[in-house]
Design a protein around this motif. Structure first.
Motif, PDB file in Angstrom:
ATOM      1  N   ASN A 539       0.816  -1.220   0.000  1.00 32.66           N
ATOM      2  CA  ASN A 539       0.000   0.000   0.000  1.00 32.66           C
ATOM      3  C   ASN A 539       0.852   1.274   0.000  1.00 32.66           C
ATOM      4  O   ASN A 539       0.381   2.337   0.343  1.00 32.66           O
ATOM      5  CB  ASN A 539      -0.934   0.006   1.214  1.00 32.66           C
ATOM      6  CG  ASN A 539      -0.181   0.015   2.543  1.00 32.66           C
ATOM      7  OD1 ASN A 539       1.021  -0.198   2.590  1.00 32.66           O
ATOM      8  ND2 ASN A 539      -0.903   0.256   3.621  1.00 32.66           N
ATOM      9  N   VAL A 540       2.123   1.118  -0.403  1.00 32.02           N
ATOM     10  CA  VAL A 540       3.015   2.280  -0.438  1.00 32.02           C
ATOM     11  C   VAL A 540       2.674   3.152  -1.646  1.00 32.02           C
ATOM     12  O   VAL A 540       2.464   2.650  -2.752  1.00 32.02           O
ATOM     13  CB  VAL A 540       4.488   1.829  -0.514  1.00 32.02           C
ATOM     14  CG1 VAL A 540       5.404   3.024  -0.760  1.00 32.02           C
ATOM     15  CG2 VAL A 540       4.878   1.120   0.774  1.00 32.02           C
ATOM     16  N   ILE A 541       2.597   4.446  -1.414  1.00 32.84           N
ATOM     17  CA  ILE A 541       2.388   5.404  -2.500  1.00 32.84           C
ATOM     18  C   ILE A 541       3.720   6.090  -2.770  1.00 32.84           C
ATOM     19  O   ILE A 541       4.258   6.790  -1.917  1.00 32.84           O
ATOM     20  CB  ILE A 541       1.302   6.439  -2.133  1.00 32.84           C
ATOM     21  CG1 ILE A 541      -0.057   5.743  -1.979  1.00 32.84           C
ATOM     22  CG2 ILE A 541       1.219   7.529  -3.187  1.00 32.84           C
ATOM     23  CD1 ILE A 541      -1.175   6.677  -1.583  1.00 32.84           C
ATOM     24  N   ASP A 542       4.255   5.875  -3.964  1.00 30.26           N
ATOM     25  CA  ASP A 542       5.546   6.457  -4.339  1.00 30.26           C
ATOM     26  C   ASP A 542       5.308   7.858  -4.894  1.00 30.26           C
ATOM     27  O   ASP A 542       4.620   8.026  -5.907  1.00 30.26           O
ATOM     28  CB  ASP A 542       6.216   5.577  -5.389  1.00 30.26           C
ATOM     29  CG  ASP A 542       7.502   6.198  -5.923  1.00 30.26           C
ATOM     30  OD1 ASP A 542       8.124   6.994  -5.195  1.00 30.26           O
ATOM     31  OD2 ASP A 542       7.871   5.892  -7.072  1.00 30.26           O
ATOM     32  N   PRO A 543       5.873   8.892  -4.251  1.00 35.33           N
ATOM     33  CA  PRO A 543       5.580  10.264  -4.694  1.00 35.33           C
ATOM     34  C   PRO A 543       6.065  10.549  -6.107  1.00 35.33           C
ATOM     35  O   PRO A 543       5.418  11.317  -6.834  1.00 35.33           O
ATOM     36  CB  PRO A 543       6.314  11.136  -3.659  1.00 35.33           C
ATOM     37  CG  PRO A 543       7.295  10.251  -2.994  1.00 35.33           C
ATOM     38  CD  PRO A 543       6.722   8.870  -3.039  1.00 35.33           C
ATOM     39  N   ILE A 544       7.179   9.964  -6.520  1.00 39.88           N
ATOM     40  CA  ILE A 544       7.667  10.218  -7.877  1.00 39.88           C
ATOM     41  C   ILE A 544       6.681   9.652  -8.908  1.00 39.88           C
ATOM     42  O   ILE A 544       6.340  10.306  -9.894  1.00 39.88           O
ATOM     43  CB  ILE A 544       9.065   9.602  -8.071  1.00 39.88           C
ATOM     44  CG1 ILE A 544      10.071  10.249  -7.109  1.00 39.88           C
ATOM     45  CG2 ILE A 544       9.517   9.779  -9.519  1.00 39.88           C
ATOM     46  CD1 ILE A 544      10.261  11.732  -7.300  1.00 39.88           C
ATOM     47  N   THR A 545       6.206   8.454  -8.631  1.00 36.28           N
ATOM     48  CA  THR A 545       5.245   7.828  -9.550  1.00 36.28           C
ATOM     49  C   THR A 545       3.967   8.645  -9.665  1.00 36.28           C
ATOM     50  O   THR A 545       3.454   8.877 -10.768  1.00 36.28           O
ATOM     51  CB  THR A 545       4.905   6.400  -9.072  1.00 36.28           C
ATOM     52  OG1 THR A 545       6.101   5.622  -9.041  1.00 36.28           O
ATOM     53  CG2 THR A 545       3.890   5.744  -9.991  1.00 36.28           C
ATOM     54  N   ILE A 546       3.457   9.098  -8.533  1.00 30.99           N
ATOM     55  CA  ILE A 546       2.188   9.835  -8.596  1.00 30.99           C
ATOM     56  C   ILE A 546       2.394  11.246  -9.139  1.00 30.99           C
ATOM     57  O   ILE A 546       1.469  11.815  -9.739  1.00 30.99           O
ATOM     58  CB  ILE A 546       1.464   9.864  -7.231  1.00 30.99           C
ATOM     59  CG1 ILE A 546       2.337  10.493  -6.145  1.00 30.99           C
ATOM     60  CG2 ILE A 546       1.028   8.477  -6.831  1.00 30.99           C
ATOM     61  CD1 ILE A 546       1.608  10.655  -4.828  1.00 30.99           C
ATOM     62  N   MET A 547       3.596  11.812  -8.985  1.00 27.44           N
ATOM     63  CA  MET A 547       3.853  13.107  -9.636  1.00 27.44           C
ATOM     64  C   MET A 547       3.908  12.932 -11.145  1.00 27.44           C
ATOM     65  O   MET A 547       3.438  13.796 -11.893  1.00 27.44           O
ATOM     66  CB  MET A 547       5.153  13.724  -9.113  1.00 27.44           C
ATOM     67  CG  MET A 547       5.015  14.338  -7.727  1.00 27.44           C
ATOM     68  SD  MET A 547       6.434  15.346  -7.220  1.00 27.44           S
ATOM     69  CE  MET A 547       7.624  14.071  -6.824  1.00 27.44           C
ATOM     70  N   GLY A 551       0.903  15.024 -11.767  1.00 26.91           N
ATOM     71  CA  GLY A 551       1.523  16.339 -11.699  1.00 26.91           C
ATOM     72  C   GLY A 551       1.876  16.721 -10.277  1.00 26.91           C
ATOM     73  O   GLY A 551       1.204  16.344  -9.317  1.00 26.91           O
ATOM     74  N   THR A 552       2.950  17.482 -10.152  1.00 23.56           N
ATOM     75  CA  THR A 552       3.443  17.859  -8.829  1.00 23.56           C
ATOM     76  C   THR A 552       2.466  18.738  -8.075  1.00 23.56           C
ATOM     77  O   THR A 552       2.278  18.595  -6.862  1.00 23.56           O
ATOM     78  CB  THR A 552       4.801  18.563  -8.970  1.00 23.56           C
ATOM     79  OG1 THR A 552       5.718  17.674  -9.607  1.00 23.56           O
ATOM     80  CG2 THR A 552       5.352  18.979  -7.623  1.00 23.56           C
ATOM     81  N   ASP A 553       1.827  19.670  -8.768  1.00 24.98           N
ATOM     82  CA  ASP A 553       0.896  20.582  -8.082  1.00 24.98           C
ATOM     83  C   ASP A 553      -0.247  19.827  -7.431  1.00 24.98           C
ATOM     84  O   ASP A 553      -0.656  20.154  -6.309  1.00 24.98           O
ATOM     85  CB  ASP A 553       0.334  21.614  -9.075  1.00 24.98           C
ATOM     86  CG  ASP A 553       1.361  22.652  -9.480  1.00 24.98           C
ATOM     87  OD1 ASP A 553       2.198  23.018  -8.634  1.00 24.98           O
ATOM     88  OD2 ASP A 553       1.328  23.093 -10.635  1.00 24.98           O
ATOM     89  N   ALA A 554      -0.776  18.825  -8.103  1.00 27.57           N
ATOM     90  CA  ALA A 554      -1.886  18.054  -7.532  1.00 27.57           C
ATOM     91  C   ALA A 554      -1.440  17.294  -6.295  1.00 27.57           C
ATOM     92  O   ALA A 554      -2.164  17.229  -5.292  1.00 27.57           O
ATOM     93  CB  ALA A 554      -2.440  17.079  -8.572  1.00 27.57           C
ATOM     94  N   VAL A 555      -0.231  16.729  -6.338  1.00 24.37           N
ATOM     95  CA  VAL A 555       0.295  15.997  -5.181  1.00 24.37           C
ATOM     96  C   VAL A 555       0.508  16.949  -4.015  1.00 24.37           C
ATOM     97  O   VAL A 555       0.121  16.669  -2.866  1.00 24.37           O
ATOM     98  CB  VAL A 555       1.606  15.279  -5.548  1.00 24.37           C
ATOM     99  CG1 VAL A 555       2.244  14.651  -4.316  1.00 24.37           C
ATOM    100  CG2 VAL A 555       1.346  14.208  -6.606  1.00 24.37           C
ATOM    101  N   ARG A 556       1.114  18.092  -4.285  1.00 23.15           N
ATOM    102  CA  ARG A 556       1.383  19.066  -3.216  1.00 23.15           C
ATOM    103  C   ARG A 556       0.081  19.575  -2.602  1.00 23.15           C
ATOM    104  O   ARG A 556      -0.033  19.685  -1.378  1.00 23.15           O
ATOM    105  CB  ARG A 556       2.196  20.241  -3.774  1.00 23.15           C
ATOM    106  CG  ARG A 556       3.653  19.916  -4.066  1.00 23.15           C
ATOM    107  CD  ARG A 556       4.325  21.054  -4.826  1.00 23.15           C
ATOM    108  NE  ARG A 556       4.282  22.306  -4.077  1.00 23.15           N
ATOM    109  CZ  ARG A 556       5.347  22.936  -3.587  1.00 23.15           C
ATOM    110  NH1 ARG A 556       6.554  22.420  -3.749  1.00 23.15           N
ATOM    111  NH2 ARG A 556       5.220  24.077  -2.945  1.00 23.15           N
ATOM    112  N   PHE A 557      -0.905  19.894  -3.428  1.00 25.90           N
ATOM    113  CA  PHE A 557      -2.157  20.421  -2.882  1.00 25.90           C
ATOM    114  C   PHE A 557      -2.866  19.357  -2.043  1.00 25.90           C
ATOM    115  O   PHE A 557      -3.450  19.660  -1.001  1.00 25.90           O
ATOM    116  CB  PHE A 557      -3.085  20.908  -4.000  1.00 25.90           C
ATOM    117  CG  PHE A 557      -4.156  21.835  -3.506  1.00 25.90           C
ATOM    118  CD1 PHE A 557      -3.947  23.203  -3.475  1.00 25.90           C
ATOM    119  CD2 PHE A 557      -5.370  21.350  -3.056  1.00 25.90           C
ATOM    120  CE1 PHE A 557      -4.921  24.066  -2.998  1.00 25.90           C
ATOM    121  CE2 PHE A 557      -6.353  22.194  -2.578  1.00 25.90           C
ATOM    122  CZ  PHE A 557      -6.129  23.570  -2.556  1.00 25.90           C
TER     123      PHE A 557
END
Length: 912
Positions: A539-547, A551-557
């Motif tokens: 259940n790990v969410i990898d930030p690079i994959t989801i960016m 997109g980075t803005d969606a992840v950050r928000f």
């Protein structure tokens, strides 16, 4: 001008390509030097140090949260006129980095001993240059606006010099010493660990009751232990002096089973008579409490383990056995001799190495320690006095308890990678020399053969100096004078004691001031079901994959919106995808505003009024919707500023989202559409200018959280110069506050929403027009309906609004909504098959009731709750919530239908 074009003549694409935009703008920001601090500036200073990630690390979702929140603050402060310094860097991560390189050597069939210390360290440095620090590039991918020109590494020359200076000063002050004490030993990493580097988890264990015969006859004393293998090192049995059960044996000798030696019974106040039998074995070399007991009673200490936690030579048939193998054999031998009275199940806190998770072994060892109590007192006082403010405040009590009961800090590590302890021993006379520079001769005897200490310092020792060592200490630098103490530290709560407390102690001791004014401790990021993320659970969410995906803005928000103080974050890809839609909404709103700006001259005229302090002579007297949106903009600016200032990141995100998506896009831009196409030049110009003002301010409000899309769009607005990240952060303007306009437009929103709900609940075709009948019970209600008639007709697809007299007959065959001082009736005859819809709703209501009952029954079963995996239980609870939400909707739908059929039946005929 064509649709979707910016006023600079450059087409704004229909879709936002975040990948291209992010790469381009980050490169431009770096090239323009926008992240650099200016120590000679006359602007107020704002400074932060990044919690240095391990040089071995890769970006995980916790890093993404931590660094997103930091970047939000520094971007906000930079826009607000501060000279911002955000110091980046990495930690040399002694144990972790050494493990990485040793694994590489193992693959080559080698060990570090094959290379020797110097060559091994050279190998680690090569690894660091070639492969280490990958996480820095990932932080840039996240949009972090650190001053990369000041990047530091805990093993660089400047920080190494600071580490040596601190060690020597503390030694000279008597606060560092070398001595034999119990430490936590990791049999896997072959090093000592500090107390807080041991992770304790409850585990299922056993407790054994062993008979120790009284020497010379006279019965036995039964002791209870959870670690029978350590009895090989017993040097006494302790009982409470007031325990009458053992008054006759205090001072007598017991025969230690298996070892064929005698040990005394001692009376000690610390023994708990209620634990086990009230008699406890004393193993001074392998238990923290026993070590202190032995010191009080002058007992010897016998170390039974080697570095691998195997039994040392000299212990008979147990020598060479692993600790658990020895336990098994000892239990068998005790049983054979009739000395094992019984054994029971027992829950105990098992301590594991925070790096490799191996169960640690308390072990007597000669190590280097920091005498912490004199340092902890001022660090505690500074927090209690408010010199440093910890948030959430609930952590202050925990901090106080830990600092009050703190034990001396073991700072030596038996590894090679790290800061080697600056201590030498003279081979000729044994003199211990601690010095800033490598000594040539012994100051005592003049001997030339000086042997340096093999151990290195705990990694946390160097990182404890981070807030001032990174600014040039021990030199008196301009940066140190300007940026220390730092303004804020943002970090995870789980290193409050690993790092924060130690920085407090070192900062106060060496700088005479706290290292930071505020400490914000964020919570853990869990998966959407609230489970801790782990690779084993998948259940790990990898930030690079989801960016890459959203997109980075969606992840950050997303991370910002969930960062409520004191509450763990439940993160799912669905949430991130939802905020990706918000990015698209921002993009499309900008395209709409640009499309409607008109000619270049007028647009540039509007560009001059990007703030709220002037409106280019616009007359807003009759512009209700413009007064409303400017009033709301001023209010949301004030709320966002307050939220950022109070570290309420989730509140800031919520306010921006609500304002931009709902108030600006869903309402104002819809209400302004008639003005955009109006023949009235003044009305058209007012709508254009105000929409541009709101868009500009909104982009600047959003920039700290969503840096990329806001920079891209801001450059598409007319007349903008430079970069949005250096543009002023918006200021609220009370002169635009308009409670009257807000009340009237809120009334409009309430009416339109009510009519839309009726249409949705009754499944009225979107293209079908409806009639609305109104009974207004106040002048306010009348004003709302009369002043907003055209807007209501357009936004709710209303063909006719009919006013009914107060006290008159209510219409029949109509769905009804009663607001505060307004009754709305929507006749539905001919639009809806009411009886058919009620039947369908009743069937769905029964189905949902059955599903809810099944889920509730399952969740009430004790066997299910005790045996099912936690994630299965959580799924069942989520399912129940989903059914209950669906039930609420269907009940409301049915009520709406019944209100229409009820009014018809009461009246007997349709109201015409």
């Amino acid at each position: 001008m064509g649709k979707g074009y910016s006023m600079k003549g450059v087409p704004l694409p229909k879709a936002y390509d975040f990948s291209a935009v992010e790469r381009r703008w980050y490169g431009e920001w770096i090239s323009a030097g926008l992240f650099r601090a200016d120590a000679g500036s006359d602007r107020p200073a704002f400074s932060m140090v990044i919690p240095p990630p391990n040089v071995t690390g890769v970006l995980h979702i916790g890093h993404a949260l931590n660094n997103t929140l930091q970047d939000i603050l520094v971007r906000y402060k930079r826009m607000d006129g501060f000279d911002v310094l955000w110091v980046p860097g990495t930690d040399h991560a002694g144990i972790a980095t050494q493990n990485v390189v040793e694994r590489q050597l193992a693959a080559e069939g080698k060990t570090r001993d094959d290379l020797g210390r110097d060559e091994f360290i050279a190998r680690v440095w090569r690894w660091r240059q070639e492969s280490g620090g990958h996480i820095i590039e990932q932080l840039k991918r996240l949009g972090c606006s650190c001053d990369w020109s000041r990047e530091r590494f805990t093993m660089d020359d400047g920080l190494s010099r600071a580490v040596r200076e601190v060690f020597v000063r503390l030694f000279e002050e008597g606060l560092i010493y070398k001595g034999d004490r119990i430490i936590n030993w990791c049999p896997r990493c072959h090093t000592a660990l500090a107390d807080i580097e041991v992770e304790h988890e409850m585990a299922d264990g056993r407790i054994w009751y062993i008979r120790y015969p009284v020497s010379g006859g006279g019965g036995h004393v039964t002791v209870a232990t959870t670690r029978p293998e350590t009895m090989l090192g017993d040097t006494a049995v302790a009982v409470h002096p007031d325990d009458v059960r053992y008054s006759a044996v205090i001072g007598r000798m017991l025969h230690l089973p298996l070892m064929e030696r005698d040990i005394p019974v001692v009376a000690d106040d610390t023994v708990d008579p209620a634990f086990g039998t009230g008699a406890v074995k004393v193993t001074p070399a392998h238990d923290f409490n026993d070590f202190e007991t032995a010191r009080r009673h002058g007992l010897p200490a016998i170390d039974i383990f080697d570095k691998n936690a195997h039994i040392k030579p000299g212990f008979g048939p147990y020598s060479g056995l692993d600790r658990y193998e020895a336990r098994k054999k000892i239990i068998e031998d005790l049983k054979a001799q009739g000395l094992l009275e019984k054994e029971e199940s027992y829950s105990l806190a098992a301590g594991g190495c925070y790096r490799c998770k191996t169960t640690v072994e308390p072990r007597l060892s000669k190590q280097w320690f920091v005498k912490v109590a004199p340092l902890a007192g001022p660090a505690l006082k500074a927090v209690l006095n408010g010199e440093t403010r910890i948030m959430p405040a609930s952590w202050i009590k925990t901090y106080e308890e830990w600092m009050t009961n703190i034990r001396d800090w073991c700072i030596s590590r038996q590894i090679w990678w790290g800061h080697r302890i600056p201590a030498w021993e003279c081979k000729a006379c044994g003199e211990l020399i601690v010095a800033r520079e490598t000594p040539k001769t012994c100051p005592r005897c003049g001997g030339l053969e000086l042997i340096q200490e093999e151990d290195v310092l705990d990694t946390w020792f160097s990182s404890a100096l981070w807030p001032f060592s990174t600014l040039g200490w021990p030199d008196e630098t301009l940066e140190l004078r300007r940026y220390y103490p730092t303004s804020v530290l943002i970090t995870s709560f789980d290193i409050l004691f690993f790092w924060v407390a130690r920085m407090m102690m070192m900062g106060l001791h060496f700088m005479g001031d706290v290292p930071f004014v505020h400490v914000y401790l964020h919570a853990l990021v869990r998966d959407g079901s609230g489970q801790k993320m782990s690779k084993s659970k998948g259940n790990v969410i990898d930030p690079i994959t989801i960016m890459d995906r959203y997109g980075t803005d969606a992840v950050r928000f997303t991370l910002c919106s969930l960062a409520a103080q004191g509450r763990d974050i439940k993160l799912s890809e669905e949430r991130i995808e939802g905020y990706r839609h918000f990015v698209n909404k921002i993009w499309n709103a900008a395209r709409l505003v640009l499309m409607n700006l008109g000619g270049r001259h007028e647009a540039l005229d509007a560009a001059r009024v990007s703030g709220l302090t002037a409106l280019a002579g616009l007359d807003l007297a009759d512009c209700l919707y413009e007064k409303w949106i400017l009033s709301r903009l001023s209010a949301v600016i004030a709320k966002v500023r307050a939220a950022f200032d109070n570290f309420d990141f989730d509140v800031a995100a919520r306010e921006m989202y609500q304002f931009f998506w709902h108030e600006f896009c869903d309402w104002y831009l819809e209400l302004a559409k008639p003005s955009f196409s109006s023949n009235d030049a003044a009305k058209k110009r007012t709508a254009r200018v105000v929409s541009l003002i709101v868009l500009d301010n909104s982009l600047r409000l959003l920039h700290p959280i969503m840096p990329f899309v806001t920079e891209e769009l801001w450059h598409s607005l007319p007349g903008r110069q430079g970069y949005i990240m250096t543009a002023p952060f918006p200021m609220s303007s009370p002169e635009f506050d308009s409670p009257e306009a807000e009340a009237l437009v809120n009334g409009l929103i309430e009416v339109v929403t009510a009519i839309r709900n009726i249409r949705a609940e009754l499944n009225i075709h979107p293209g079908a027009g409806v009639k609305v009948m109104v009974i207004a019970h106040s002048q306010r209600a009348m004003d709302i309906m009369e002043s907003h008639g055209p807007a209501i007709s357009t936004l709710a697809r209303v063909e006719e609004i009919v006013f009914l007299p107060v006290g008159g007959r209510r219409p029949s065959g109509a769905a009804t909504v009663i607001l505060e001082d307004l009754e709305l009736f929507v006749p539905v005859e001919g639009l809806v098959d009411i009886e058919g819809e009620i039947k369908k709703a009743t069937r769905e209501e029964k189905r949902l009731a059955s599903e809810i009952e099944k889920a509730m029954t399952k969740l009430a079963r004790e066997d299910f709750l005790s045996k099912a995996p936690r994630e299965i239980i959580e799924k069942e609870r989520e399912k129940l919530k989903r059914f209950e939400a669906q039930m609420e909707k269907i009940v409301n739908h049915k009520k709406m239908l019944e209100s229409a059929i009820g009014s018809r039946d009461r009246d007997g005929q349709a109201f015409l």
